[in-house]
Write an enzyme that holds these catalytic residues in place. Structure first.
Site, PDB file in Angstrom:
ATOM      1  N   CYS A 134       0.810  -1.228   0.000  1.00  0.00           N
ATOM      2  CA  CYS A 134       0.000   0.000   0.000  1.00  0.00           C
ATOM      3  C   CYS A 134       0.845   1.281   0.000  1.00  0.00           C
ATOM      4  O   CYS A 134       0.559   2.225  -0.732  1.00  0.00           O
ATOM      5  CB  CYS A 134      -0.955  -0.007   1.189  1.00  0.00           C
ATOM      6  SG  CYS A 134      -0.187  -0.530   2.729  1.00  0.00           S
ATOM      7  N   SER A 165      -5.492   0.665   9.454  1.00  0.00           N
ATOM      8  CA  SER A 165      -6.160  -0.196   8.461  1.00  0.00           C
ATOM      9  C   SER A 165      -5.173  -1.130   7.774  1.00  0.00           C
ATOM     10  O   SER A 165      -5.566  -2.179   7.277  1.00  0.00           O
ATOM     11  CB  SER A 165      -6.879   0.661   7.412  1.00  0.00           C
ATOM     12  OG  SER A 165      -5.968   1.577   6.832  1.00  0.00           O
ATOM     13  N   LYS A 221      10.143  -3.534   1.506  1.00  0.00           N
ATOM     14  CA  LYS A 221       9.141  -3.694   0.439  1.00  0.00           C
ATOM     15  C   LYS A 221       9.113  -2.422  -0.397  1.00  0.00           C
ATOM     16  O   LYS A 221       9.075  -2.467  -1.629  1.00  0.00           O
ATOM     17  CB  LYS A 221       7.746  -3.918   1.039  1.00  0.00           C
ATOM     18  CG  LYS A 221       7.498  -5.320   1.587  1.00  0.00           C
ATOM     19  CD  LYS A 221       6.102  -5.384   2.212  1.00  0.00           C
ATOM     20  CE  LYS A 221       5.953  -6.613   3.091  1.00  0.00           C
ATOM     21  NZ  LYS A 221       4.752  -6.561   3.946  1.00  0.00           N
ATOM     22  N   HIS A 249      -2.931   6.407   4.498  1.00  0.00           N
ATOM     23  CA  HIS A 249      -1.518   6.563   4.839  1.00  0.00           C
ATOM     24  C   HIS A 249      -1.023   7.927   4.339  1.00  0.00           C
ATOM     25  O   HIS A 249      -1.429   8.393   3.269  1.00  0.00           O
ATOM     26  CB  HIS A 249      -0.668   5.504   4.138  1.00  0.00           C
ATOM     27  CG  HIS A 249      -0.853   4.101   4.641  1.00  0.00           C
ATOM     28  ND1 HIS A 249      -1.625   3.761   5.727  1.00  0.00           N
ATOM     29  CD2 HIS A 249      -0.300   2.932   4.185  1.00  0.00           C
ATOM     30  CE1 HIS A 249      -1.561   2.443   5.917  1.00  0.00           C
ATOM     31  NE2 HIS A 249      -0.774   1.923   4.991  1.00  0.00           N
TER      32      HIS A 249
END
Ligand code: A2P
Length: 346
Positions: A134, A165, A221, A249
């Protein structure tokens, strides 16, 4: 009649799964049969889709057999994808996987459709298309127009402010429960399971497990996925931080271009704003900038606080905010499916 697609959603009762149904509805995605899948504990419960109630079934090795599923969205964690994605592929479906399991597999395309749609063509090698992390998705959406503008990015430094989340429903519930406990004067006794420390009224500078280079897996990542998606080596150094926000975010991103580049703010803002699904919201004098409460429930990646470094002409700083459940997961997955249909001319 136009073609319809049979769709399975693995993780149908989770935060991303539920949002997927909403986005498929909003986008008028041509869904034929819908197969919601989750663990045995949810089997028999129902989800609502396009005004109809659809039964959730248990994910098993044979659940895809004879179902003629065209597209299977996986969003139930890496270990579930590792075990079950192959059964969906064997049954003839394309798997759009939202976990980290396949992302760095060189045979699996890792796709943000606005950035590298051409990579989808490689889906046939494994039958899987991976959805990036994300935090990576919203960052590359803001980096790509700047790469197009200035031709070369020397490095990126990013600090993230990641919502609860990102840890799924249990993460959001833990924040709410701890806030309730705070107002009941019993925060001291409040449990934490989703996060390694109390998240209410706190920030936690660790997401995912440590790696032996001093970074965390989440941070690596962002480093590894950015280069794969952008198709060019961009050194990214990330610090990933969990903050007590429900969803969306935020990221403070510093981009260093080649020494010869002189950042032009108007040009940079224009390039960002003209990029698909990116919107500039930037007027510091008037207190206008992106925030989680603005991005939540939207499909836009918002960019603000765009400014030139005070010391170096070739460095730009910006603040990037997007809804983690949508842009960072479900919306990107649906956009991949739409692009897949378009490119494959199915
Ligand atoms: P279930 O609700 O039945 O546990 P989130 O990311 O919001 O925590 O959601 C995780 C999703 O993954 C849920 O839909 C959850 O279903 C699903 N899931 C977890 N474990 C399994 C499993 N063993 N098999 C299938 N789905 C699973």
């Amino acid at each position: 009649m136009s073609r319809k697609f049979n769709v399975a959603v693995v993780g149908a009762t989770g935060a991303v799964g539920e949002e997927l149904f909403r986005i498929l509805e909003e986008q008028n995605f041509p869904v034929g049969e819908l197969l919601p899948l989750a663990s045995a504990k949810s089997a028999g419960s129902e989800i609502e889709f396009n005004g109809k109630r659809v039964k959730v079934e248990e994910l098993t090795e044979s659940v895809f057999d004879g179902r003629d599923i065209d597209i299977a969205f996986f969003s139930a964690g890496g270990s579930i994808s590792a075990k079950y994605a192959k059964y969906a592929v064997e049954s003839g479906a394309v798997v759009i996987d939202n976990t980290s399991h396949f992302r760095m597999d060189s045979n699996v395309p890792l796709v943000v459709p606005e950035v590298n749609p051409e990579d989808i063509a490689a889906w046939r090698e494994t039958g899987v298309i991976a959805n990036p992390n994300c935090s990576t998705i919203q960052m590359v959406l803001a980096l790509k127009p700047l790469l197009n503008l200035y031709g070369d990015i020397k490095r990126v430094d990013v600090s993230t402010y990641q919502a609860t989340s990102g840890a799924g429903k249990s993460g959001m519930e833990e924040l709410v429960r701890q806030m309730q406990d705070f107002f009941a004067f019993k925060l001291d006794e409040s449990e934490h399971k989703a996060f390694s420390h109390q998240i209410a009224l706190n920030v936690i500078p660790q997401i995912d497990v440590p790696i032996d280079n001093g970074y965390t897996k989440e941070e690596m990542k962002m480093t590894n996925e950015t280069t794969k998606i952008m198709g060019t080596n961009i050194p990214v150094s990330a610090t990933c931080v969990r903050v007590p926000v429900l969803r969306s975010h935020s990221e403070a991103v510093t981009v260093t271009f080649a020494n010869s580049v002189k950042v032009d703010l108007e040009q940079a803002r224009l390039a960002l704003n003209n990029f698909e699904n990116v919107e500039v919201m930037d007027n510091l004098e008037q207190g206008i900038y992106p925030m989680p409460i603005i991005a939540t429930d939207t499909d836009i990646t918002y960019v603000g606080r765009v400014r030139k470094d005070i010391f170096q002409d070739n460095i730009l700083h910006m603040w990037v905010v997007a809804d983690q459940v949508r842009v960072g997961a479900a919306t990107n997955a649906v956009r991949i499916a739409q692009k897949w249909i378009e490119l494959e001319d199915i």
